[in-house]
Design a protein around this motif. Structure first.
Motif, mmCIF file in Angstrom:
data_model
loop_
_atom_site.group_PDB
_atom_site.id
_atom_site.type_symbol
_atom_site.label_atom_id
_atom_site.label_comp_id
_atom_site.label_asym_id
_atom_site.label_seq_id
_atom_site.Cartn_x
_atom_site.Cartn_y
_atom_site.Cartn_z
ATOM 1 N N ASP A 195 9.083 4.589 -11.833
ATOM 2 C CA ASP A 195 10.106 2.786 -12.367
ATOM 3 C C ASP A 195 8.822 1.959 -11.959
ATOM 4 N N GLU A 196 9.238 0.932 -11.359
ATOM 5 C CA GLU A 196 9.265 -0.275 -11.414
ATOM 6 C C GLU A 196 8.529 -0.604 -9.714
ATOM 7 N N ALA A 197 9.769 0.150 -9.300
ATOM 8 C CA ALA A 197 9.072 0.741 -7.483
ATOM 9 C C ALA A 197 7.794 0.710 -7.132
ATOM 10 N N THR A 198 7.959 2.244 -8.092
ATOM 11 C CA THR A 198 6.448 2.732 -7.737
ATOM 12 C C THR A 198 5.541 2.286 -8.145
ATOM 13 N N LYS A 199 5.499 1.882 -9.056
ATOM 14 C CA LYS A 199 4.180 1.085 -9.726
ATOM 15 C C LYS A 199 3.834 -0.106 -8.160
ATOM 16 N N ALA A 200 4.710 -0.281 -7.989
ATOM 17 C CA ALA A 200 4.755 -1.355 -6.878
ATOM 18 C C ALA A 200 3.918 -0.610 -5.636
ATOM 19 N N ILE A 201 4.011 0.443 -5.287
ATOM 20 C CA ILE A 201 3.541 1.147 -3.903
ATOM 21 C C ILE A 201 2.339 1.579 -4.936
ATOM 22 N N VAL A 202 1.713 2.060 -5.905
ATOM 23 C CA VAL A 202 0.799 2.334 -6.625
ATOM 24 C C VAL A 202 -0.008 0.436 -5.870
ATOM 25 N N ARG A 203 0.089 -0.356 -6.616
ATOM 26 C CA ARG A 203 -0.175 -1.527 -6.583
ATOM 27 C C ARG A 203 -0.520 -1.989 -4.459
ATOM 28 N N THR A 204 0.052 -1.318 -3.821
ATOM 29 C CA THR A 204 0.319 -1.926 -2.613
ATOM 30 C C THR A 204 -0.784 -0.707 -2.229
ATOM 31 N N PHE A 205 -0.605 -0.146 -2.461
ATOM 32 C CA PHE A 205 -2.855 1.047 -1.650
ATOM 33 C C PHE A 205 -3.752 0.316 -2.056
ATOM 34 N N ALA A 206 -3.847 -0.162 -3.473
ATOM 35 C CA ALA A 206 -4.964 -1.238 -4.006
ATOM 36 C C ALA A 206 -5.287 -2.576 -3.524
ATOM 37 N N ALA A 207 -3.932 -2.918 -2.980
ATOM 38 C CA ALA A 207 -4.338 -4.147 -2.463
ATOM 39 C C ALA A 207 -4.635 -4.325 -0.916
ATOM 40 N N HIS A 208 -4.866 -2.637 -0.555
ATOM 41 C CA HIS A 208 -5.589 -2.171 0.691
ATOM 42 C C HIS A 208 -6.830 -1.864 0.335
ATOM 43 N N GLY A 209 -6.965 -1.237 -0.419
ATOM 44 C CA GLY A 209 -8.612 -1.214 -0.828
ATOM 45 C C GLY A 209 -8.795 0.660 -1.734
ATOM 46 N N TYR A 210 -7.725 0.534 -2.073
ATOM 47 C CA TYR A 210 -7.841 2.177 -2.731
ATOM 48 C C TYR A 210 -7.438 2.256 -3.580
ATOM 49 N N ALA A 211 -7.836 3.346 -4.544
ATOM 50 C CA ALA A 211 -7.786 3.162 -6.279
ATOM 51 C C ALA A 211 -7.174 4.278 -6.022
#
Lengths: 93, 247
Positions: B46-62
């Motif tokens: 869902d959308e909330a999980t996709k936001a979690i994925v982007r949070t990891f990317a914002a902290h430097g992870y793929a």
């Protein structure tokens, strides 16, 4: 909490979902986290036809009070109609 | 710009080479980075999980979240896929492990991958993260309130999840566990049994239980959200991954 409990019933009727009308075959009832309603837990009812794929689904998420009111309304409506009027056996008779 | 991201839908092979839909977010820079496989909760991709994925990317992870319910049909909305998967008792354990393995291989194939892979799962995904870490060679695992690691689901439940505590000797990496003290699935007793077992086996782990928080306290789109627990939890996750997923 996730209750992980699901009541499954056979259904006979029709429902209108995102892609139009379909024949109902199954109902799932569970008290758990909703997908959309802004409540921590709701009574969730899925009206489905697994044979027509996952999109053949009408989803309802109700508060406990609303679910009880719905059950009472169904029973009241049936009580005020002639017995057997909506029975599946009536059409076959 | 160091903070620019790319995010969107990708596909790659999962268990038994089945094509998986997944949501990827990664920094645009070419600095070496670790990868994170995000396992969504039972309500699905869902959308909330996709936001979690982007949070990891914002902290430097793929980071990538595979849609574990991809097999319920292309073009089917994620909530309908989730309902269909639920009616079948959830996804089979073997399939989950194959899908996480495919996700890890995909992350390691991307430019800038340093070869380190972490996994994190929420709700049913917490148990799945533990199971993946016991079945695959990973570098760090985070279990966010995963039930049925120790105890079986209630007898009347259609969930096919079996307890997986017997896999603990095979845990391949350090485990961070984040739990709500008011949660019943898993309850504090279940969390205590898992912690004691890992202690006995000498497996590196770090568990935190937050008072005043129940199940799903990270879920920002649900009333179960507990900002204090979630903010501290995120801090612990980034500290943990910082130690274990660095080049």
């Amino acid at each position: 909490m996730c209750t992980y409990l699901t009541e499954k019933i056979e259904l006979d009727g029709a429902a209108k979902g995102a892609s139009g009308w379909f024949t109902l075959r199954e109902g799932l009832v569970y008290v758990d986290h909703p997908y959309h309603a802004c409540q921590e837990h709701t009574v969730n009812i899925d009206f489905t036809n697994p044979g027509e794929g996952p999109s053949a689904r009408v989803a309802v998420e109700l508060t406990e009070e609303a679910a009880v009111a719905l059950v009472e309304a169904i029973q009241q409506a049936l009580a005020t109609a002639p017995p057997g009027l909506a029975s599946a056996r009536r059409g076959a008779a | 710009m160091d903070d620019a991201l790319w995010a969107g839908t990708v596909t790659y092979p999962g268990h038994e080479s089945a094509e998986l839909e997944a949501y990827l977010a990664r920094p645009l820079g070419d600095r070496p980075r670790g990868g994170v496989v995000v396992i969504h909760h039972m309500p699905g991709y869902d959308e909330a999980t996709k936001a979690i994925v982007r949070t990891f990317a914002a902290h430097g992870y793929a980071a990538v979240c595979p849609n574990l319910y991809s097999r319920e049909g292309a073009g089917v909305s994620p909530d309908d896929q989730a309902a269909a998967a639920r009616a079948k008792g959830g996804v089979p354990d073997e399939q989950l492990v194959g899908d996480v393995g495919g996700s890890a291989a995909y992350l390691n194939s991307l430019d800038g991958a340093n070869g380190k892979i972490g996994v994190i799962g929420y709700c049913s995904g917490g148990r799945q993260a533990f199971m993946a870490a016991c079945s695959l060679r990973l570098d760090a695992a985070v279990d966010c309130y995963g039930a049925f690691v120790v105890n079986a689901p209630p007898a009347a439940s259609p969930m096919k999840a079996r307890p997986v505590l017997d896999l603990a000797p095979d845990l391949s990496c350090p485990l961070l566990g984040l739990f709500g003290a008011d949660d019943q699935y898993p309850g504090p007793e279940e969390v205590g049994v898992l912690s004691a077992e890992l202690e006995k086996l000498g497996k590196e782990h770090e568990f935190h239980s937050y008072p005043g928080a129940g199940h799903a306290f990270f879920a920002v789109d649900r009333p179960s959200y507990r900002p204090g627990a979630a903010m501290d939890g995120w801090k612990k996750i980034f500290d943990f991954y910082g130690r274990h997923l660095a080049a």
